[in-house]
Every structure is written in structure tokens, then in C-alpha cells.
Design an enzyme around this catalytic site. Sequence first.
Site, mmCIF file in Angstrom:
data_model
loop_
_atom_site.group_PDB
_atom_site.id
_atom_site.type_symbol
_atom_site.label_atom_id
_atom_site.label_comp_id
_atom_site.label_asym_id
_atom_site.label_seq_id
_atom_site.Cartn_x
_atom_site.Cartn_y
_atom_site.Cartn_z
ATOM 1 N N ASP A 33 3.262 10.667 7.659
ATOM 2 C CA ASP A 33 3.590 9.478 6.882
ATOM 3 C C ASP A 33 4.121 9.874 5.514
ATOM 4 O OD1 ASP A 33 0.050 8.953 6.468
ATOM 5 O OD2 ASP A 33 1.388 9.946 5.061
ATOM 6 N N LYS A 55 4.919 4.608 5.869
ATOM 7 C CA LYS A 55 4.875 3.227 5.409
ATOM 8 C C LYS A 55 4.976 3.208 3.892
ATOM 9 C CE LYS A 55 1.633 2.140 9.146
ATOM 10 N NZ LYS A 55 0.259 1.728 9.482
ATOM 11 N N MET A 172 -4.648 1.857 -3.503
ATOM 12 C CA MET A 172 -3.642 0.890 -3.037
ATOM 13 C C MET A 172 -3.791 -0.450 -3.757
ATOM 14 S SD MET A 172 -3.844 1.754 1.055
ATOM 15 C CE MET A 172 -5.631 1.471 1.087
#
Length: 486
Positions: A33, A55, A172
Site C-alpha cells: 500500500d 489507498k 488518521m
Amino acid sequence: MTVFLVGAGPGDPGLLTVRAAEVLAAADVVVYDRLSVASLLDLAPTTAERVNVGKAPGHVTMPQDDINRLLVERGRQGHTVVRLKGGDPFVFARGGEEAAALAAAGVPFEIVPGITSALAVPAYAGIPVTLRHSSTSFTVVTGHEDVAATEDRDHVDWDAVARVGGTIVILMGVARWPDIAARLLAAGLSPLTPAAAVQWGTRPEQRSVRATLATLGDHELASPSVIVVGDVAGHDLAWFENRPLFGRKVVVTRAREQASTLSGSLRSLGATVVELPTIEIVEPADGGAALHGAVHEVSMLRYEWVVFTSANAVRRFFAEVPDSRVLGGVRVAAVGAATAAALRSYRVVADLVPGAYEDAALLDSFPDPPAAGSRRVLLPRAAVAGDLLPDGLRSRGWDVEIVEAYRTIPVVPSDALRAAASGADAITFTSSSTVTNYVAGVGTVVVSIGPVTTGTARGLGIDVTLQAAEATVAGVVEAVRQVIGR
């Protein structure tokens, strides 16, 4: 067949675990990723398939259900699959979902933990998540969920998080930070509570913002960032961002197989290193036949000296040597410390190493030939090299025989590498061949390893900002530090 769910760590390649490196080296397929460091992919075999499922906020390359199916499919095909994930696969990385899918499908899997960004990133910003007597606990929480989620949904109870006390580490959470901050303030945390956001933590592009719970949102924040709230965020024990080359980009033009020492030294000082090899080391044109014959001549005691002017020549020469004792009747010279070190790796100690690491110094320190007996000198070296040393030795009365040990051929950098090198603060040249094949205009500051390389650069119209005081990799690193260091 096994699928390995591997934590790549927070970003610094040096924080990858030994087990993770082992399974990468055996991979048939690597599914990675965007938080996986690109250089880690080089640890996998060149034949391994690399699948990007990264992502980013607002953009999904491959939905999670499709990733799960991909892992099951490749695992069932008997491949060794590495699912490389940023941080730790079981800390807000959906590794649990992937493991569950593999278990349900009967595909063997192994978890390889990684260093989570929740701990490593604050450490690289100089923020201890715990401190004796002031912060005796820490809470790691995702900031990705909707802050306005109702009680009948999975959600973060921000009121409870605020009541726990200690340090709050939010992953996040940039996109929802204004709402998160409002919830923490409403739960009773003081507006003056220290807060910090660290973007791209542990990487050369790391950027730290320090403020308070009430004012952190006034600063420009961007993903991926780790946000720390609590008294510990007021401690500034910065070290990573204080390194002398932090924030500087340096281009290394050495052949890829030789670049690691120079690149590693520059990175240890904080530089972002772009390896832009302009040459590749390949076999001599005759496949090594002449070199093989020369080694046989050495074994027959038909040379007085063997002179090495590069570590490459040493490695190529000893690839033809069946037993180091064949050099027992010959004296050996090395142009400098790196070449002498290469000889020592074969249990051979050079009889002559000049004080200055260049051909001219070697010529000056070389003895005169004997009045009687052999005057033969073997000089294994690159196909294209300067004439100063062999011509000088011949003028002194030595019979110099040059044998081609290797060739350097030009490498055309990819568009991606050229783009990565754009705007570099410095470019390094460690040989004339790296200069000759260099595409001008990449770096603003040019550092050369020694006078021959400097002469080649200037002959091609490239201005050399600084020549290393010592013609070694360490000398080049110090020169870069002098010119662009902080």
C-alpha cells in the site's frame, strides 16, 4: 504456500524487522500500500510480482474486499505472498480482516508485526508518549471514523478518551481534526493542552507542528499524520529533524551495486537520497578471458607487482583467483583506503597504499624497478581509464600490462528517477565515468570525489562546487555536509 501479513513499520526502512526482511526476500508476490516505503520493495526478488493496492484519502486503488480475494487467490495458487502494510498489520491496518478472510478460505498465513507509527512517529519528533509522574498511560485511537456517529454504531467515545487522561495518540485524524478537537474540548480538556501533528513521520520529509488543542487546527495539516494530545506534546526533544542534512536532497550517481555505503551515510545525516545511477558495471568485452590469463601469470610468479586502482577491479580480479596464496610471490598496491579494504576482504594486505588516494600519489610513492629481474606490473582496471598511472610507471622503467577487468556502460535514468532528482540540493560524482554519463542540470551543488573526477566534470562544462579533501566515500559525505549542511 503461505500469505504473510507484514508490518512495514512507520516509514524509515531501517525500522523494518529482521523477520519482515526474510519473508520479503522469499516473496513471489508483494501486495503493498502507499504507506509502504518504495525501497523496501527492492528487498523482494526481481522476479516477484508487485501489486499496488494503495489507498489515499478520497482515492481507493482496490477495495478491501477485492484485496482479501486477491490474497486468497494468490495463496491458493501456491505462491509465497507478502502483504506489506504500513506500521503494524493489526493496528488500524485491517490486517485482522485479511487474516479472517484467509482463515475462512483455509489458506495458511503468518503475522509479522511491525513497529507502529503510534509509537515511532512521536519518538522521531522527540515526543515521549509516556513520562514518569506526568503521563503514565497512553491511548491510541483512530480518527478516521465519523465523530458524529450515534450510539448504535461502532464509534470512538471521545468523552471517555478525554476522561482517561494521559497521552492521546490519534491516527488518521487530520481530515476530522476540527471535530475531534471540539469533542475533546467539550469533554473537559483544556484549550491549552499541548498538541502536535507529525506528518510523514520517520521519513526524510517529516514535518512537525506543535501547538495546543485549541490552535493546532490553525496550522496547515496534511495526511498521513500522527496527532499527539497531552502534556508530553509540550516536550521538544527533537533529534531527527535536527540532523545536519535534514530536508536536503542529494543525488548519488554511483552504480546501483556500489551506492549503498554513500547513500547510507548521507541518509544517516538526514538527507533524502535519490540514487540516479549513470553507469552499470559489466563484464569485460572478452568475457574475462584476458583477466583469467593474467591471474594464471600471477600464479606463475611472472609479475613483480599487481596494482589495483578501484574496489571493482579487486572484486573482478579475485573472482578469477582460485586461492589467495597465488599472490604469495607478488607485491600488491592499492590506490586508496577503499581499494585496500576490498583487498583485506580477501585476506590480502596491500604492500603499498599512498597517503593521498589518487593515481598521482600512487605514482609518486611507487618504488623504482629493480636493476635486475622482473619489471612487470599488472594493472587490472576498467576498460576506459586515465593514462597517468601506466604512462608514469613506464617512464620510470616498469613494464606495465593493462588488462580489462570490467566495463562501465551508460545507464539512461527513467523519467520517474529524473523527476525524483529534480530540484536536488547537491549531486555527487565518485568517478569520471559517472560524470561522463551524467545528464546535466539535475543538481545545483556538485561534489566530486577527487581531482581526476573534478577534471572530467570541468572538461564537460560542469562546475564543481567542492572536491572532497580525501578521495573516499567518507570524504564525499563530509564535503556534502560542508556545502549544504545546517
